[in-house]
Structure formats: structure tokens, C-alpha cells
Enzyme design. Sequence first.
Site, PDB file in Angstrom:
ATOM      1  N   ASP A 221      23.718 -43.791  -7.925  1.00  0.00           N
ATOM      2  CA  ASP A 221      24.334 -42.456  -7.937  1.00  0.00           C
ATOM      3  C   ASP A 221      24.970 -42.121  -9.287  1.00  0.00           C
ATOM      4  OD1 ASP A 221      23.656 -42.137  -5.306  1.00  0.00           O
ATOM      5  OD2 ASP A 221      25.690 -41.812  -4.567  1.00  0.00           O
TER       6      ASP A 221
ATOM      7  N   GLY B 116      30.316 -26.482   3.219  1.00  0.00           N
ATOM      8  CA  GLY B 116      29.089 -27.061   2.675  1.00  0.00           C
ATOM      9  C   GLY B 116      28.088 -27.345   3.789  1.00  0.00           C
TER      10      GLY B 116
ATOM     11  N   GLY C 124      29.177 -32.045  -1.996  1.00  0.00           N
ATOM     12  CA  GLY C 124      28.507 -32.849  -3.011  1.00  0.00           C
ATOM     13  C   GLY C 124      29.341 -34.043  -3.435  1.00  0.00           C
ATOM     14  N   ARG C 125      28.759 -34.856  -4.328  1.00  0.00           N
ATOM     15  CA  ARG C 125      29.438 -36.078  -4.788  1.00  0.00           C
ATOM     16  C   ARG C 125      29.406 -36.144  -6.307  1.00  0.00           C
ATOM     17  NH1 ARG C 125      30.491 -39.780  -0.926  1.00  0.00           N
ATOM     18  NH2 ARG C 125      30.232 -41.566  -2.322  1.00  0.00           N
TER      19      ARG C 125
ATOM     20  N   GLY D  35      25.147 -28.736   3.400  1.00  0.00           N
ATOM     21  CA  GLY D  35      24.142 -29.616   2.791  1.00  0.00           C
ATOM     22  C   GLY D  35      23.848 -30.750   3.762  1.00  0.00           C
TER      23      GLY D  35
ATOM     24  N   ALA E 156      32.492 -31.029   2.396  1.00  0.00           N
ATOM     25  CA  ALA E 156      31.256 -31.775   2.097  1.00  0.00           C
ATOM     26  C   ALA E 156      30.440 -30.958   1.109  1.00  0.00           C
ATOM     27  CB  ALA E 156      30.478 -32.025   3.376  1.00  0.00           C
TER      28      ALA E 156
ATOM     29  N   HIS F 197      -4.069 -42.935  18.856  1.00  0.00           N
ATOM     30  CA  HIS F 197      -3.815 -41.795  19.750  1.00  0.00           C
ATOM     31  C   HIS F 197      -3.157 -42.294  21.028  1.00  0.00           C
ATOM     32  CE1 HIS F 197      -4.285 -37.965  21.751  1.00  0.00           C
ATOM     33  NE2 HIS F 197      -4.794 -38.621  22.790  1.00  0.00           N
TER      34      HIS F 197
HETATM   35  P1  FAD Z   1      27.713 -46.795  -3.862  1.00  0.00           P
HETATM   36  O1  FAD Z   1      27.030 -47.025  -2.565  1.00  0.00           O
HETATM   37  O2  FAD Z   1      28.698 -45.719  -3.953  1.00  0.00           O
HETATM   38  O3  FAD Z   1      28.364 -48.183  -4.258  1.00  0.00           O
HETATM   39  C1  FAD Z   1      29.103 -48.358  -5.415  1.00  0.00           C
HETATM   40  C2  FAD Z   1      30.031 -49.545  -5.247  1.00  0.00           C
HETATM   41  O4  FAD Z   1      30.647 -49.813  -6.496  1.00  0.00           O
HETATM   42  C3  FAD Z   1      31.160 -49.298  -4.257  1.00  0.00           C
HETATM   43  O5  FAD Z   1      31.341 -50.422  -3.439  1.00  0.00           O
HETATM   44  C4  FAD Z   1      32.382 -49.092  -5.157  1.00  0.00           C
HETATM   45  O6  FAD Z   1      33.583 -49.488  -4.541  1.00  0.00           O
HETATM   46  C5  FAD Z   1      32.048 -50.013  -6.306  1.00  0.00           C
HETATM   47  N1  FAD Z   1      32.721 -49.685  -7.563  1.00  0.00           N
HETATM   48  C6  FAD Z   1      32.840 -48.479  -8.160  1.00  0.00           C
HETATM   49  N2  FAD Z   1      33.465 -48.597  -9.357  1.00  0.00           N
HETATM   50  C7  FAD Z   1      33.759 -49.910  -9.485  1.00  0.00           C
HETATM   51  C8  FAD Z   1      34.419 -50.660 -10.488  1.00  0.00           C
HETATM   52  N3  FAD Z   1      34.870 -50.099 -11.607  1.00  0.00           N
HETATM   53  N4  FAD Z   1      34.559 -51.994 -10.283  1.00  0.00           N
HETATM   54  C9  FAD Z   1      34.078 -52.582  -9.160  1.00  0.00           C
HETATM   55  N5  FAD Z   1      33.454 -51.930  -8.188  1.00  0.00           N
HETATM   56  C10 FAD Z   1      33.284 -50.608  -8.346  1.00  0.00           C
HETATM   57  N6  FAD Z   1      21.631 -41.878   1.230  1.00  0.00           N
HETATM   58  C11 FAD Z   1      20.442 -42.133   1.789  1.00  0.00           C
HETATM   59  O7  FAD Z   1      19.498 -42.478   1.082  1.00  0.00           O
HETATM   60  N7  FAD Z   1      20.257 -42.014   3.136  1.00  0.00           N
HETATM   61  C12 FAD Z   1      21.246 -41.629   3.964  1.00  0.00           C
HETATM   62  O8  FAD Z   1      21.045 -41.533   5.167  1.00  0.00           O
HETATM   63  C13 FAD Z   1      22.514 -41.345   3.405  1.00  0.00           C
HETATM   64  N8  FAD Z   1      23.539 -40.965   4.188  1.00  0.00           N
HETATM   65  C14 FAD Z   1      24.769 -40.749   3.628  1.00  0.00           C
HETATM   66  C15 FAD Z   1      25.806 -40.329   4.455  1.00  0.00           C
HETATM   67  C16 FAD Z   1      27.056 -40.094   3.928  1.00  0.00           C
HETATM   68  C17 FAD Z   1      28.184 -39.660   4.834  1.00  0.00           C
HETATM   69  C18 FAD Z   1      27.281 -40.293   2.538  1.00  0.00           C
HETATM   70  C19 FAD Z   1      28.644 -40.089   1.959  1.00  0.00           C
HETATM   71  C20 FAD Z   1      26.248 -40.684   1.702  1.00  0.00           C
HETATM   72  C21 FAD Z   1      24.977 -40.905   2.236  1.00  0.00           C
HETATM   73  N9  FAD Z   1      23.894 -41.267   1.445  1.00  0.00           N
HETATM   74  C22 FAD Z   1      22.675 -41.500   2.008  1.00  0.00           C
HETATM   75  C23 FAD Z   1      24.042 -41.439  -0.010  1.00  0.00           C
HETATM   76  C24 FAD Z   1      24.160 -42.939  -0.332  1.00  0.00           C
HETATM   77  O9  FAD Z   1      25.278 -43.462   0.346  1.00  0.00           O
HETATM   78  C25 FAD Z   1      24.314 -43.128  -1.831  1.00  0.00           C
HETATM   79  O10 FAD Z   1      23.236 -42.507  -2.493  1.00  0.00           O
HETATM   80  C26 FAD Z   1      24.307 -44.608  -2.166  1.00  0.00           C
HETATM   81  O11 FAD Z   1      25.342 -45.285  -1.501  1.00  0.00           O
HETATM   82  C27 FAD Z   1      24.467 -44.820  -3.676  1.00  0.00           C
HETATM   83  O12 FAD Z   1      24.392 -46.176  -3.950  1.00  0.00           O
HETATM   84  P2  FAD Z   1      25.106 -46.811  -5.220  1.00  0.00           P
HETATM   85  O13 FAD Z   1      24.868 -48.279  -5.102  1.00  0.00           O
HETATM   86  O14 FAD Z   1      24.701 -46.103  -6.437  1.00  0.00           O
HETATM   87  O15 FAD Z   1      26.663 -46.510  -5.035  1.00  0.00           O
HETATM   88  P1  NAD Z   2      24.744 -31.634  -0.829  1.00  0.00           P
HETATM   89  O1  NAD Z   2      24.520 -31.350  -2.246  1.00  0.00           O
HETATM   90  O2  NAD Z   2      23.615 -32.048   0.035  1.00  0.00           O
HETATM   91  O3  NAD Z   2      25.379 -30.350  -0.113  1.00  0.00           O
HETATM   92  C1  NAD Z   2      26.537 -29.720  -0.546  1.00  0.00           C
HETATM   93  C2  NAD Z   2      26.474 -28.278  -0.098  1.00  0.00           C
HETATM   94  O4  NAD Z   2      27.728 -27.696  -0.341  1.00  0.00           O
HETATM   95  C3  NAD Z   2      25.436 -27.463  -0.861  1.00  0.00           C
HETATM   96  O5  NAD Z   2      24.636 -26.760   0.045  1.00  0.00           O
HETATM   97  C4  NAD Z   2      26.281 -26.542  -1.741  1.00  0.00           C
HETATM   98  O6  NAD Z   2      25.663 -25.303  -1.966  1.00  0.00           O
HETATM   99  C5  NAD Z   2      27.518 -26.409  -0.895  1.00  0.00           C
HETATM  100  N1  NAD Z   2      28.719 -26.055  -1.641  1.00  0.00           N
HETATM  101  C6  NAD Z   2      29.117 -26.488  -2.856  1.00  0.00           C
HETATM  102  N2  NAD Z   2      30.310 -25.953  -3.191  1.00  0.00           N
HETATM  103  C7  NAD Z   2      30.687 -25.182  -2.146  1.00  0.00           C
HETATM  104  C8  NAD Z   2      31.819 -24.382  -1.870  1.00  0.00           C
HETATM  105  N3  NAD Z   2      32.815 -24.281  -2.750  1.00  0.00           N
HETATM  106  N4  NAD Z   2      31.884 -23.709  -0.695  1.00  0.00           N
HETATM  107  C9  NAD Z   2      30.869 -23.812   0.214  1.00  0.00           C
HETATM  108  N5  NAD Z   2      29.767 -24.554  -0.015  1.00  0.00           N
HETATM  109  C10 NAD Z   2      29.674 -25.245  -1.155  1.00  0.00           C
HETATM  110  O7  NAD Z   2      25.940 -32.699  -0.810  1.00  0.00           O
HETATM  111  P2  NAD Z   2      26.592 -33.465   0.407  1.00  0.00           P
HETATM  112  O8  NAD Z   2      26.137 -32.925   1.700  1.00  0.00           O
HETATM  113  O9  NAD Z   2      28.046 -33.514   0.111  1.00  0.00           O
HETATM  114  O10 NAD Z   2      25.992 -34.909   0.215  1.00  0.00           O
HETATM  115  C11 NAD Z   2      26.273 -35.641  -0.999  1.00  0.00           C
HETATM  116  C12 NAD Z   2      25.130 -36.528  -1.378  1.00  0.00           C
HETATM  117  O11 NAD Z   2      24.949 -37.568  -0.439  1.00  0.00           O
HETATM  118  C13 NAD Z   2      23.845 -35.763  -1.478  1.00  0.00           C
HETATM  119  O12 NAD Z   2      23.393 -35.851  -2.800  1.00  0.00           O
HETATM  120  C14 NAD Z   2      22.893 -36.432  -0.572  1.00  0.00           C
HETATM  121  O13 NAD Z   2      21.695 -36.734  -1.217  1.00  0.00           O
HETATM  122  C15 NAD Z   2      23.584 -37.718  -0.148  1.00  0.00           C
HETATM  123  N6  NAD Z   2      23.396 -37.844   1.301  1.00  0.00           N
HETATM  124  C16 NAD Z   2      22.141 -38.132   1.743  1.00  0.00           C
HETATM  125  C17 NAD Z   2      21.901 -38.209   3.093  1.00  0.00           C
HETATM  126  C18 NAD Z   2      20.520 -38.503   3.564  1.00  0.00           C
HETATM  127  O14 NAD Z   2      19.714 -38.946   2.764  1.00  0.00           O
HETATM  128  N7  NAD Z   2      20.199 -38.280   4.826  1.00  0.00           N
HETATM  129  C19 NAD Z   2      22.928 -37.982   4.005  1.00  0.00           C
HETATM  130  C20 NAD Z   2      24.181 -37.669   3.511  1.00  0.00           C
HETATM  131  C21 NAD Z   2      24.402 -37.615   2.148  1.00  0.00           C
END
Ligand code: FAD
Ligand code: NAD
Length: 484
Positions: A321, A190, A280-281, A192, A278, A456
Site C-alpha cells: 500500500d 464514502g 480511502g487510505r 467505496g 470510509a 455442467h
Molecule cells: P498493511 O497490511 O497495512 O501492513 C503494514 C504493517 O506494517 C502493519 O502491521 C503496520 O503496523 C506495520 N508498520 C507500519 N509502519 C511501521 C514501522 N515504522 N515499523 C514497524 N512496523 C510498521 N484488500 C484486499 O485485497 N482484499 C480485501 O478483501 C480487502 N479488504 C479490506 C477491508 C478493510 C476493512 C480494509 C481496511 C482493507 C482491506 N483491504 C483488502 C486492503 C488491504 O488490507 C491492504 O491492501 C493490505 O493490507 C496492504 O498490505 P501491506 O502489507 O502493504 O500493509
Molecule cells: P475507496 O477509495 O474504495 O472509497 C472511498 C470512497 O469515498 C470513494 O468513492 C470516494 O469518492 C469517497 N469519498 C472521498 N472523500 C469523500 C468525502 N469527503 N465525502 C464523501 N465521500 C468521499 O476507499 P475505501 O473504501 O476507504 O477503501 C480503502 C482501500 O482499501 C481501497 O483502496 C480498497 O482497495 C481497499 N479495500 C479493498 C477491499 C477489497 O478488495 N474487497 C475491501 C476494503 C478495502
Amino acid sequence: MADKKYQVIIVGAGPAGYVAAIRCAQLGLATACIDRWIGADGKPALGGTCLNVGCIPSKALLESSELYARSREAMADHGIRVTGVELDLETLMQRKERVVRQLTGGIETLFKAHGIDWLQGRGRLLEPQKVGWLPHGRKREKVLEAEHIILAPGSRPVKLQVAPLDGESIVDSSGALAFDRVPRRLGIIGAGVIGLELGSVWQRLGSEVVLLEAQPRFLAMADQQIATMALRTLREQGLDIRLDARVLSASRFRRQVKVAYQQGEERFEESFDRLVVAVGRRPNTDDLAAPEAGLLLDERGLVDVDERCATNLPNVWAIGDVVRGPMLAHKGSEEGVSVAERIAWGDAPAVNYEVIPSVIYTEPEIAWVGRTEQQLRSLAIPYRSGSFPFAASGRARAMGEGSAVGSVKLLAHAETDEILGAHMIGPGVSELVAEVVVAMEMGASAEDLGRTVHAHPTLSEAVREAALGVEGEAIHLFTPRRPS
Ligand code: FAD
Ligand code: NAD
């Protein structure tokens, strides 16, 4: 706490849920937030994915790895000779954990200050106005009542059947944030956002990184001109990005991970020390609601909501999310604020989904807001564009050769001049994009931006110059005049 009467109960304390909780409390609503997250130290922690294993730790590692790479390579250009640079991965990881703890602890302090009850354990919708709370380590669920329930359970990584995680050699993004040594060869499925950010981290720290991306197009969601520039620059840095690569299998063989993949008709095999999946989610909706609650999900397993984040059940809302729209922290937080205000006031401004910025924190950074050129063309919206390269920016040049790369592109309606989108790659564009977000929220024209004084020398002058470029009137770039 269990007998307390709440006006709002929130399930999930990520950036969607905790922000909703704080806004509810600010507006005088008696609020509880149930969250089941257990941090790296084995203790419950607020902040969800974003603070614990997402936005924050990834940015901490990006910053440290960038400093390391720069001190090894990029200082000579400034006449600074640095020798004996060494990596101390353990300290680097400890710093990351410290940053996470400071921020999750900060949310805990805010909860206390606002009188929000943090209920640790699992939450579950039983029926409108009823939530089941199963505290950590307990067997019996407590039933809590509230006038409104906000579901914010977030998401988790998608798993691939062909590459099953083993928590050591084949890991998801959380595993890739915590390697105990730098892999010699790192494979990532991935290319992405996560693949590029974490791939950059480990490549800067010394790994040979190969990204296998299923799509033939790189960063399909971004403006394709910017995506092409990004692909070229990231490849030049050493990220080996292979497009149109379909992974067939991945398995551990001795201390290596063997990956078979297909590109077109050809089959290839690669060996890695570690493999990151990596791709997607997916939303956390499996155990979010009792079946008899009747909560409606859509075909992708997301909670079905309208434009106000209202579910099919009265006074049950869903944000972050777990609902449609980009999976971004700031999008979820905005929905949290909007729902809290709707609960308190009966009405509130809707979230403007047209102006949610996206950022990829590679070096150079990639950022955008609004429509891409591809989208405008397919919608037959007439537009004009203005671009400005950082190579012509005094500030970028002064910063260093490595900073004078990339450009800012602004898109405006051909007739009204209203700003429709901005697409950037270059130094600090994660911050520059905010200016265009504000301009778009205010319904500004490209001319409005072009006539606004910018200090600037700053990087933000590139945004102004791109705005002037819409009329072919950038000052520090010669553009042949458009025929009138
Ligand atoms: P989450 O942050 O997932 O929080 C949900 C919470 O609910 C968790 O604590 C979970 O344990 C809890 N929960 C779930 N089900 C239950 C239940 N039944 N009972 C009690 N608790 C529960 N986004 C950005 O905008 N900028 C970035 O730079 C960025 N970087 C990222 C990097 C990585 C490696 C990853 C994985 C994601 C990144 N994201 C980024 C995406 C961002 O983390 C998510 O979009 C964001 O956290 C979503 O927020 P949320 O509150 O919906 O859910
Ligand atoms: P993503 O959707 O950005 O990228 C996943 C990539 O994997 C895509 O390009 C897709 O085409 C590829 N893919 C899917 N199935 C595949 C397969 N079987 N083999 C090879 N490639 C495949 O998802 P992510 O990078 O996992 O991130 C998850 C979410 O977390 C995103 O929605 C993103 O918005 C969020 N996130 C945001 C940030 C940020 O805002 N800077 C940073 C990290 C994560």
C-alpha cells in the site's frame, strides 16, 4: 537477535511484508521482519491491516451476516421454513476474532518454520543498509544492518476534518468491524469498497444504512454498466446510497451523530446512532525514514519506486500500500515475491499490473480484471464484448432466485481476439474472475476460453458463455447474428 547479520530486513508484516519475508527465507536469505502491530488482545500480531482489521475480519462478518440474512429471508423460496432466528452479536464477533487469531498465529508458525526473526516494535530506515529498531516499551533504538531493506509499512484510513473520529460514535473501518450492538441508523461517509462491504454487514444485521458519497458517479473505477447494475441491486436490498453528497459537518449531539451535507445547492441534515468514515487510505510514510536517509516520496506521500519496486536508494525496496497501484493485499504480496526473487537472483519476472483482479464482497459480488469499456474507448482500442446473464445459468437458478442475478461481460480485442478485460456481478464472481486472470496471463483469446470445456452445471459456464458471446455465439442465450 540485534547482533545477527541479516541479508534482508523488512519493515512491516502485512501481506506485502510477510509474504516477502517468507519468499526471502525460502530462497535461503537470512531475514528479519520488524512490525509494530498490537492486536485486539494487546499482544503483538503479524498480518498487518489485512489480517487484523481488513480483508479477513470484514469477510468473516460478511459471511456471518449473509447467513443470518439468508436464514431470515431467503430460505422460504427453497421450501424451508425457519422460525425463531436470533442474532447473538457477541458470539458473531468472537468468531471473527477467532478467525483473525488463527490466521495471524498461522503466519507466526510460518515465520518460525522458515527461521525468520520477528522483531516486535517500530522500524525506521536510517540509511541504505541500516535500520533503526525500537522494540515495544523501550526508549533506545537499536541499529541493525542488512544488505537489502524492504519497506512495507502499509496504510491507514484517511481522516476527514469535517467528521473527526471520537472512537465511539464516529469511527473508521476498524471501529465499524467491532460495534458492540447493531446501530439502529448507521451513516457511512464514502460509498467505496469499505463503505459497501461494511454497510452490507450492518444492513443485514438490522441497521438502516445511509451512504453519503461525494462523487456523482457510483464506483467510478468499475465498468459503468456493472456499476449501474450494482447500484440498482444494492438499493433494492435497502442500502440508501446518496451520490454527489458533500459532507459539511458531523458532530455528536446527545447520543446521536448529526451530519449536515449538501447535494447540488440543497442542504440536508441526518441523525445517526453511529457514523463510519470510509473515504480511502493513505500511506504510512510519516516516520518511516530518518530525514537524512534521503528516501524519495511522491506528491501523494507514497514511496517513489520504479516498475521493479526499487526506491531512489541502493538496495532499498518498497512494496504494498505504500507504493503506487491499487491498495490490495494480493498486489502487495505479488510485489513482495517479485522483490525477494530479484534480491536472491539479481533478476525476476516483473509484476503484471495489467491483470490484478479487484473484488467487492457484497451480495451479489462484484469482480473485474483488465480494462473497462470506458478505458478501451478512451484509448481508442477496438474491442468486442460478450455478456451472459446468471438468469440463464442452470446452476445459479438451482441455487435460488437470489443467485440468478447479474452477469459476466468479457471484452476482447476486435482484431486479435485477445482478452482485454472481464467485468462481473453475481454469485461467486470473486472466484470466477480468477479464470479470466489466468487466461489473460497466458495471453489467451476469447475463443480459447469459449472452446474450453467447463463442468455442467457450474457458475463458471457463464464465463465460457460470455466468451462465446464475443462472436455472438453463446449457446444458452439468443443473440442476433452480427452482419459479416
Ligand atoms: P498493511 O497490511 O497495512 O501492513 C503494514 C504493517 O506494517 C502493519 O502491521 C503496520 O503496523 C506495520 N508498520 C507500519 N509502519 C511501521 C514501522 N515504522 N515499523 C514497524 N512496523 C510498521 N484488500 C484486499 O485485497 N482484499 C480485501 O478483501 C480487502 N479488504 C479490506 C477491508 C478493510 C476493512 C480494509 C481496511 C482493507 C482491506 N483491504 C483488502 C486492503 C488491504 O488490507 C491492504 O491492501 C493490505 O493490507 C496492504 O498490505 P501491506 O502489507 O502493504 O500493509
Ligand atoms: P475507496 O477509495 O474504495 O472509497 C472511498 C470512497 O469515498 C470513494 O468513492 C470516494 O469518492 C469517497 N469519498 C472521498 N472523500 C469523500 C468525502 N469527503 N465525502 C464523501 N465521500 C468521499 O476507499 P475505501 O473504501 O476507504 O477503501 C480503502 C482501500 O482499501 C481501497 O483502496 C480498497 O482497495 C481497499 N479495500 C479493498 C477491499 C477489497 O478488495 N474487497 C475491501 C476494503 C478495502
